[in-house]
Scaffold this active site. Structure first.
Site, PDB file in Angstrom:
ATOM      1  N   LYS A  70      -0.195  -1.301   0.718  1.00 47.46           N
ATOM      2  CA  LYS A  70       1.141  -0.764   0.426  1.00 47.46           C
ATOM      3  C   LYS A  70       2.220  -1.838   0.626  1.00 47.46           C
ATOM      4  O   LYS A  70       3.068  -2.033  -0.236  1.00 47.46           O
ATOM      5  CB  LYS A  70       1.460   0.441   1.333  1.00 47.46           C
ATOM      6  CG  LYS A  70       0.436   1.557   1.262  1.00 47.46           C
ATOM      7  CD  LYS A  70       0.833   2.746   2.129  1.00 47.46           C
ATOM      8  CE  LYS A  70       0.803   2.480   3.629  1.00 47.46           C
ATOM      9  NZ  LYS A  70      -0.532   2.307   4.221  1.00 47.46           N
ATOM     10  N   ARG A  94      -6.506   4.586  13.645  1.00 50.55           N
ATOM     11  CA  ARG A  94      -5.401   4.762  12.692  1.00 50.55           C
ATOM     12  C   ARG A  94      -5.877   5.534  11.467  1.00 50.55           C
ATOM     13  O   ARG A  94      -5.147   6.348  10.909  1.00 50.55           O
ATOM     14  CB  ARG A  94      -4.829   3.391  12.278  1.00 50.55           C
ATOM     15  CG  ARG A  94      -4.014   2.748  13.391  1.00 50.55           C
ATOM     16  CD  ARG A  94      -3.830   1.256  13.192  1.00 50.55           C
ATOM     17  NE  ARG A  94      -3.033   0.911  12.040  1.00 50.55           N
ATOM     18  CZ  ARG A  94      -3.027  -0.304  11.477  1.00 50.55           C
ATOM     19  NH1 ARG A  94      -3.780  -1.273  11.957  1.00 50.55           N
ATOM     20  NH2 ARG A  94      -2.265  -0.539  10.441  1.00 50.55           N
ATOM     21  N   ARG A 153      -6.904  -9.470   8.529  1.00 49.15           N
ATOM     22  CA  ARG A 153      -5.483  -9.759   8.249  1.00 49.15           C
ATOM     23  C   ARG A 153      -4.880 -10.613   9.381  1.00 49.15           C
ATOM     24  O   ARG A 153      -5.146 -10.383  10.555  1.00 49.15           O
ATOM     25  CB  ARG A 153      -4.730  -8.427   8.151  1.00 49.15           C
ATOM     26  CG  ARG A 153      -3.245  -8.575   7.969  1.00 49.15           C
ATOM     27  CD  ARG A 153      -2.631  -7.347   7.381  1.00 49.15           C
ATOM     28  NE  ARG A 153      -2.719  -6.155   8.241  1.00 49.15           N
ATOM     29  CZ  ARG A 153      -2.370  -4.933   7.834  1.00 49.15           C
ATOM     30  NH1 ARG A 153      -1.938  -4.738   6.607  1.00 49.15           N
ATOM     31  NH2 ARG A 153      -2.465  -3.905   8.660  1.00 49.15           N
ATOM     32  N   ARG A 199      -2.412  -8.934  14.256  1.00 47.90           N
ATOM     33  CA  ARG A 199      -1.627  -7.835  14.838  1.00 47.90           C
ATOM     34  C   ARG A 199      -2.480  -7.144  15.881  1.00 47.90           C
ATOM     35  O   ARG A 199      -3.674  -6.921  15.662  1.00 47.90           O
ATOM     36  CB  ARG A 199      -1.271  -6.822  13.740  1.00 47.90           C
ATOM     37  CG  ARG A 199       0.142  -6.925  13.246  1.00 47.90           C
ATOM     38  CD  ARG A 199       0.344  -6.114  12.001  1.00 47.90           C
ATOM     39  NE  ARG A 199       0.075  -4.680  12.166  1.00 47.90           N
ATOM     40  CZ  ARG A 199       0.273  -3.781  11.202  1.00 47.90           C
ATOM     41  NH1 ARG A 199       0.726  -4.151  10.033  1.00 47.90           N
ATOM     42  NH2 ARG A 199       0.015  -2.508  11.407  1.00 47.90           N
ATOM     43  N   ARG A 225       4.713   9.917   7.098  1.00 52.49           N
ATOM     44  CA  ARG A 225       3.319   9.928   7.525  1.00 52.49           C
ATOM     45  C   ARG A 225       2.866  11.295   8.028  1.00 52.49           C
ATOM     46  O   ARG A 225       1.721  11.440   8.447  1.00 52.49           O
ATOM     47  CB  ARG A 225       3.136   8.915   8.647  1.00 52.49           C
ATOM     48  CG  ARG A 225       2.477   7.602   8.186  1.00 52.49           C
ATOM     49  CD  ARG A 225       2.415   6.731   9.399  1.00 52.49           C
ATOM     50  NE  ARG A 225       1.440   5.708   9.391  1.00 52.49           N
ATOM     51  CZ  ARG A 225       1.698   4.411   9.136  1.00 52.49           C
ATOM     52  NH1 ARG A 225       2.896   4.050   8.750  1.00 52.49           N
ATOM     53  NH2 ARG A 225       0.752   3.516   9.264  1.00 52.49           N
TER      54      ARG A 225
HETATM   55  P1  AMP Z   1       2.041   0.235   9.596  1.00 58.19           P
HETATM   56  O1  AMP Z   1       2.588  -1.111   9.723  1.00 58.19           O
HETATM   57  O2  AMP Z   1       2.734   1.062   8.542  1.00 58.19           O
HETATM   58  O3  AMP Z   1       0.532   0.239   9.426  1.00 58.19           O
HETATM   59  O4  AMP Z   1       2.314   1.003  10.978  1.00 58.19           O
HETATM   60  C1  AMP Z   1       1.795   0.524  12.206  1.00 58.19           C
HETATM   61  C2  AMP Z   1       1.917   1.594  13.286  1.00 58.19           C
HETATM   62  O5  AMP Z   1       3.297   1.945  13.466  1.00 58.19           O
HETATM   63  C3  AMP Z   1       1.221   2.913  12.983  1.00 58.19           C
HETATM   64  O6  AMP Z   1      -0.151   2.876  13.311  1.00 58.19           O
HETATM   65  C4  AMP Z   1       2.024   3.869  13.865  1.00 58.19           C
HETATM   66  O7  AMP Z   1       1.681   3.734  15.231  1.00 58.19           O
HETATM   67  C5  AMP Z   1       3.452   3.336  13.719  1.00 58.19           C
HETATM   68  N1  AMP Z   1       4.152   3.948  12.553  1.00 58.19           N
HETATM   69  C6  AMP Z   1       4.636   3.288  11.460  1.00 58.19           C
HETATM   70  N2  AMP Z   1       5.260   4.130  10.622  1.00 58.19           N
HETATM   71  C7  AMP Z   1       5.170   5.372  11.185  1.00 58.19           C
HETATM   72  C8  AMP Z   1       5.610   6.664  10.799  1.00 58.19           C
HETATM   73  N3  AMP Z   1       6.254   6.872   9.644  1.00 58.19           N
HETATM   74  N4  AMP Z   1       5.340   7.707  11.635  1.00 58.19           N
HETATM   75  C9  AMP Z   1       4.691   7.522  12.799  1.00 58.19           C
HETATM   76  N5  AMP Z   1       4.234   6.328  13.217  1.00 58.19           N
HETATM   77  C10 AMP Z   1       4.467   5.244  12.426  1.00 58.19           C
END
Ligand code: AMP
Length: 216
Positions: free
Chosen positions: A13, A172, A127, A161, A88
């Site tokens: 994404k 996740r 990654r 990360r 989400r």
């Molecule tokens: P991402 O970079 O989008 O994969 O997000 C990394 C982490 O951030 C996720 O595993 C969640 O812990 C938190 N996170 C990011 N966006 C959201 C969201 N919209 N709602 C809840 N947690 C989020």
């Protein structure tokens, strides 16, 4: 246009959003990036985010809404946005819809990237990311330079990360299946969802997304 890029962690994404910013001339809104920036700042809010993020759990909806409220009212997002990693949960989707409605906007298109779990684990655990500018690499497909210097900014902090380990990515993915996947049905009922195969070269996937949103 308000576009939602949907899919499991590691679906591509964020990578695809970067290509679409120039094409659509609207910003990417990534709650994950915003949370990482807050965490990096060392604030109390960032510390709260970290508790959930490092365990692979979703951050509570109320904290996410505060972030989005601030971001959506910024000047560059007034004509639309590419939402990446948000909403989400169905509750987040409902609050986003209400916010957009107040601005006389709606989610025009949801592009759902379909990637099998096996590919996700391989992509996410391989990654690497530059802590200074966010440029991403993959140990196999686009390895970081041998001298350790980021090709984008010249920084030397290219790392994995902390939530990109296999254990956390599986958690996740569980969270995605249980809480995030239902968001697809929410928008499916509005007739705006298009499924796109998320496996192939970056260019191939970009072309499929362009077709799905009807732009050249
Ligand atoms: P991402 O970079 O989008 O994969 O997000 C990394 C982490 O951030 C996720 O595993 C969640 O812990 C938190 N996170 C990011 N966006 C959201 C969201 N919209 N709602 C809840 N947690 C989020």
């Amino acid at each position: 246009m308000d576009l939602l890029l949907f899919g499991p962690p590691g679906a591509g994404k964020g990578t695809q959003a970067k290509f679409l910013i120039d094409l659509l001339r609207i910003p990417q809104i990534s709650t994950g990036d915003m949370m990482r920036a807050e965490r990096k700042s060392g604030s109390e809010l960032g510390r709260q985010f970290d508790e959930y993020m490092s365990a692979g759990k979703l951050v509570p909806d109320s904290l996410v809404l505060d972030l989005i409220l601030k971001r959506l009212t910024q000047e560059d997002a007034k004509n639309g946005a590419i939402f990446d990693g948000y909403p989400r949960t169905v509750a987040q989707a409902e609050s986003l819809d209400a916010l957009l409605e107040k601005l006389d906007r709606r989610i025009d298109r949801v592009v759902s990237l379909d990637v099998p779990l096996q590919d996700i684990v391989e992509r996410v655990t391989g990654r690497r990311v530059c802590l200074d500018c966010g440029q991403t690499y993959h140990v196999r497909y686009s390895p970081p330079p041998q001298n350790g210097e980021c090709v984008s900014c010249g920084g030397n902090k290219i790392v994995q990360r902390s939530d990109d380990t296999e254990e956390v990515v599986r958690k996740r993915y569980e969270e995605y299946k249980a809480k995030t996947e239902p968001v697809l049905a929410h928008y499916g009922a509005k007739g705006v969802v298009k499924g796109v195969e998320g496996v192939g070269s970056l260019e191939e996937i970009t072309e499929r997304i362009k077709e799905a949103i009807g732009v050249e």
